[in-house]
Enzyme design. Structure first.
Site, PDB file in Angstrom:
ATOM      1  N   LYS A   1      -5.167 -16.111  27.123  1.00 30.71           N
ATOM      2  CA  LYS A   1      -4.912 -16.652  25.505  1.00 30.71           C
ATOM      3  C   LYS A   1      -3.449 -17.100  25.590  1.00 30.71           C
ATOM      4  CE  LYS A   1      -3.919 -14.264  21.859  1.00 30.71           C
ATOM      5  NZ  LYS A   1      -2.682 -14.808  21.189  1.00 30.71           N
TER       6      LYS A   1
ATOM      7  N   ASP B   1      -4.805 -20.680  21.367  1.00 31.07           N
ATOM      8  CA  ASP B   1      -4.586 -19.950  20.092  1.00 31.07           C
ATOM      9  C   ASP B   1      -3.432 -20.531  19.206  1.00 31.07           C
ATOM     10  OD1 ASP B   1      -4.484 -17.982  17.987  1.00 31.07           O
ATOM     11  OD2 ASP B   1      -3.705 -16.415  19.249  1.00 31.07           O
TER      12      ASP B   1
ATOM     13  N   HIS C   1      -4.284 -25.480  10.715  1.00 30.19           N
ATOM     14  CA  HIS C   1      -4.357 -25.270   9.020  1.00 30.19           C
ATOM     15  C   HIS C   1      -3.717 -26.463   8.873  1.00 30.19           C
ATOM     16  CE1 HIS C   1      -3.846 -22.497   5.612  1.00 30.19           C
ATOM     17  NE2 HIS C   1      -4.304 -23.597   5.293  1.00 30.19           N
ATOM     18  N   ASP C   2      -4.320 -27.559   8.328  1.00 35.10           N
ATOM     19  CA  ASP C   2      -3.805 -28.780   7.841  1.00 35.10           C
ATOM     20  C   ASP C   2      -5.085 -29.587   7.030  1.00 35.10           C
ATOM     21  OD1 ASP C   2      -2.306 -31.202   7.548  1.00 35.10           O
ATOM     22  OD2 ASP C   2      -1.257 -30.414   9.187  1.00 35.10           O
TER      23      ASP C   2
ATOM     24  N   THR D   1      -4.236  -9.995  10.723  1.00 35.88           N
ATOM     25  CA  THR D   1      -4.279  -8.704  10.489  1.00 35.88           C
ATOM     26  C   THR D   1      -2.948  -7.997   9.929  1.00 35.88           C
ATOM     27  OG1 THR D   1      -3.906  -8.444  12.954  1.00 35.88           O
ATOM     28  CG2 THR D   1      -6.037  -7.921  12.041  1.00 35.88           C
TER      29      THR D   1
ATOM     30  N   ARG E   1      -6.294  -0.888  22.171  1.00 35.70           N
ATOM     31  CA  ARG E   1      -5.398  -0.037  23.063  1.00 35.70           C
ATOM     32  C   ARG E   1      -6.251   1.009  23.836  1.00 35.70           C
ATOM     33  NH1 ARG E   1      -2.750  -3.642  22.118  1.00 35.70           N
ATOM     34  NH2 ARG E   1      -0.592  -3.647  21.179  1.00 35.70           N
TER      35      ARG E   1
ATOM     36  N   GLN F   1       0.735  -2.768  16.295  1.00 33.82           N
ATOM     37  CA  GLN F   1      -0.710  -2.875  15.952  1.00 33.82           C
ATOM     38  C   GLN F   1      -0.847  -1.782  14.870  1.00 33.82           C
ATOM     39  OE1 GLN F   1      -2.434  -5.384  15.952  1.00 33.82           O
ATOM     40  NE2 GLN F   1      -2.309  -6.290  18.097  1.00 33.82           N
TER      41      GLN F   1
ATOM     42  N   GLY G   1      -2.857  -7.734  25.002  1.00 36.37           N
ATOM     43  CA  GLY G   1      -1.872  -8.353  25.612  1.00 36.37           C
ATOM     44  C   GLY G   1      -0.911  -7.087  26.230  1.00 36.37           C
ATOM     45  N   ARG G   2      -0.165  -6.531  25.401  1.00 33.63           N
ATOM     46  CA  ARG G   2       1.049  -5.743  26.123  1.00 33.63           C
ATOM     47  C   ARG G   2       0.461  -4.661  26.921  1.00 33.63           C
ATOM     48  NH1 ARG G   2       3.845  -5.509  20.461  1.00 33.63           N
ATOM     49  NH2 ARG G   2       1.703  -5.722  20.132  1.00 33.63           N
TER      50      ARG G   2
HETATM   51  O1  C5P Z   1      -0.103  -7.014  22.800  1.00 27.84           O
HETATM   52  P1  C5P Z   1      -1.078  -7.042  21.893  1.00 27.84           P
HETATM   53  O2  C5P Z   1      -2.511  -6.355  22.722  1.00 27.84           O
HETATM   54  O3  C5P Z   1      -0.937  -6.279  20.631  1.00 27.84           O
HETATM   55  O4  C5P Z   1      -1.440  -8.550  21.770  1.00 27.84           O
HETATM   56  C1  C5P Z   1      -2.565  -8.900  20.861  1.00 27.84           C
HETATM   57  C2  C5P Z   1      -2.589 -10.704  20.882  1.00 27.84           C
HETATM   58  O5  C5P Z   1      -3.524 -10.882  19.711  1.00 27.84           O
HETATM   59  C3  C5P Z   1      -1.220 -11.396  20.470  1.00 27.84           C
HETATM   60  O6  C5P Z   1      -1.049 -12.326  21.170  1.00 27.84           O
HETATM   61  C4  C5P Z   1      -1.465 -11.491  18.978  1.00 27.84           C
HETATM   62  O7  C5P Z   1      -0.537 -12.537  18.460  1.00 27.84           O
HETATM   63  C5  C5P Z   1      -3.128 -11.580  18.837  1.00 27.84           C
HETATM   64  N1  C5P Z   1      -3.590 -11.255  17.590  1.00 27.84           N
HETATM   65  C6  C5P Z   1      -3.396 -10.030  16.932  1.00 27.84           C
HETATM   66  N2  C5P Z   1      -3.937  -9.937  15.639  1.00 27.84           N
HETATM   67  C7  C5P Z   1      -4.515 -10.973  14.991  1.00 27.84           C
HETATM   68  C8  C5P Z   1      -4.774 -12.132  15.597  1.00 27.84           C
HETATM   69  C9  C5P Z   1      -4.049 -12.416  16.774  1.00 27.84           C
HETATM   70  O8  C5P Z   1      -2.962  -9.120  17.744  1.00 27.84           O
HETATM   71  N3  C5P Z   1      -5.163 -10.793  13.916  1.00 27.84           N
END
Ligand code: C5P
Length: 233
Positions: free
Chosen positions: A31, A58, A62-63, A117, A179, A188, A208-209
């Site tokens: 992503k 991603d 929005h326009d 979220t 997670r 989160q 992500g992380r």
């Molecule tokens: O590091 P982590 O696992 O929290 O990353 C989640 C990814 O998903 C990030 O790129 C974040 O911007 C994206 N995201 C999110 N919640 C959303 C939409 C996108 O965490 N509602």
């Protein structure tokens, strides 16, 4: 249906992406978000595609409908596998994006963000002046998304059963906030494990992380993927 793990490449530069992905012996589903795209531009997407990776771009369009259609045209030319819009832009805006994608003859997935979220019930009521409960709003925006012909939504894994029960199993759900059991939650709020996301019916999980910050990213990725897909190690 191709369930998969999407790795959020929340890096600032191509160099970091190249170094990170050099630890993966096989192509993955990535992503690319605003942080990386606004720094490196379309070249980063071209690079990832050349290397055989899949790309969810991603950028959350929005326009007005005409502008969103133009953005979809531009992004479709990069051969991304998934792109998204904000459902808050309305049905006409989403329809314009979907029509343009079809016109381009691309089989990329177009999905929407229902509610970020980070939007709490309090923000919904006091800042956005929406008096309906958060769940109703998410479901209504998801239903608008289906009406406009899009493939699915980004949502919390916890919202998947509600969305699938109203809009059908084939309506895709892409769920961040994942997670592994022992991982740091970070910023989160409502998180689920990969196995819980599978049980709830998520089609794609975005991670992500837990992967990008791991000492051995590939090992963590494999463990998360096996957990999500219900595979043995
Ligand atoms: O590091 P982590 O696992 O929290 O990353 C989640 C990814 O998903 C990030 O790129 C974040 O911007 C994206 N995201 C999110 N919640 C959303 C939409 C996108 O965490 N509602």
């Amino acid at each position: 249906m191709n369930k998969d793990v999407i790795i959020a490449l929340d890096f600032q530069s191509k160099e970091e992406v190249v170094a990170f992905l050099s630890q993966f012996p096989e192509p993955v589903y990535t992503k690319v978000g605003m942080e990386l795209f606004y720094k490196e531009g379309p070249e980063i997407v071209k690079y990832l595609k050349q290397e055989g990776h899949k790309v969810f771009l991603d950028l959350k369009f929005h326009d007005i409908p005409n502008t969103v259609a133009g953005a979809v045209r531009s992004v479709a030319s990069l051969d991304v596998d998934m792109m998204n819009v904000q459902a808050a832009g309305g049905v006409k805006m989403m329809e314009a994006g979907m029509e343009e994608l079809k016109k381009q003859g691309k089989d990329a997935l177009l999905i929407s963000i229902t509610m970020l979220t980070s939007t709490s019930a309090e923000i919904l009521k006091n800042e956005l002046l929406i008096d309906r409960p958060l769940d109703d709003t998410v479901l209504h925006y998801a239903s608008n998304t289906k009406k406009a012909g899009l493939h699915g939504v980004v949502c919390s894994a916890l919202e998947v059963p509600l969305i699938k029960s109203h809009l059908g199993a084939a309506f895709l759900t892409v769920t961040p906030g994942i997670r592994p059991k022992d991982a740091a939650i970070g910023d989160q709020v409502r998180v689920v494990t990969p196995a819980e996301a599978r049980a709830l019916g998520s089609d794609y999980i975005v991670v992500g992380r837990p992967i990008t910050k791991a000492a051995d990213p590939y090992a963590v990725y494999r463990a998360i993927r096996n957990d999500f897909l219900g595979l043995e190690d």
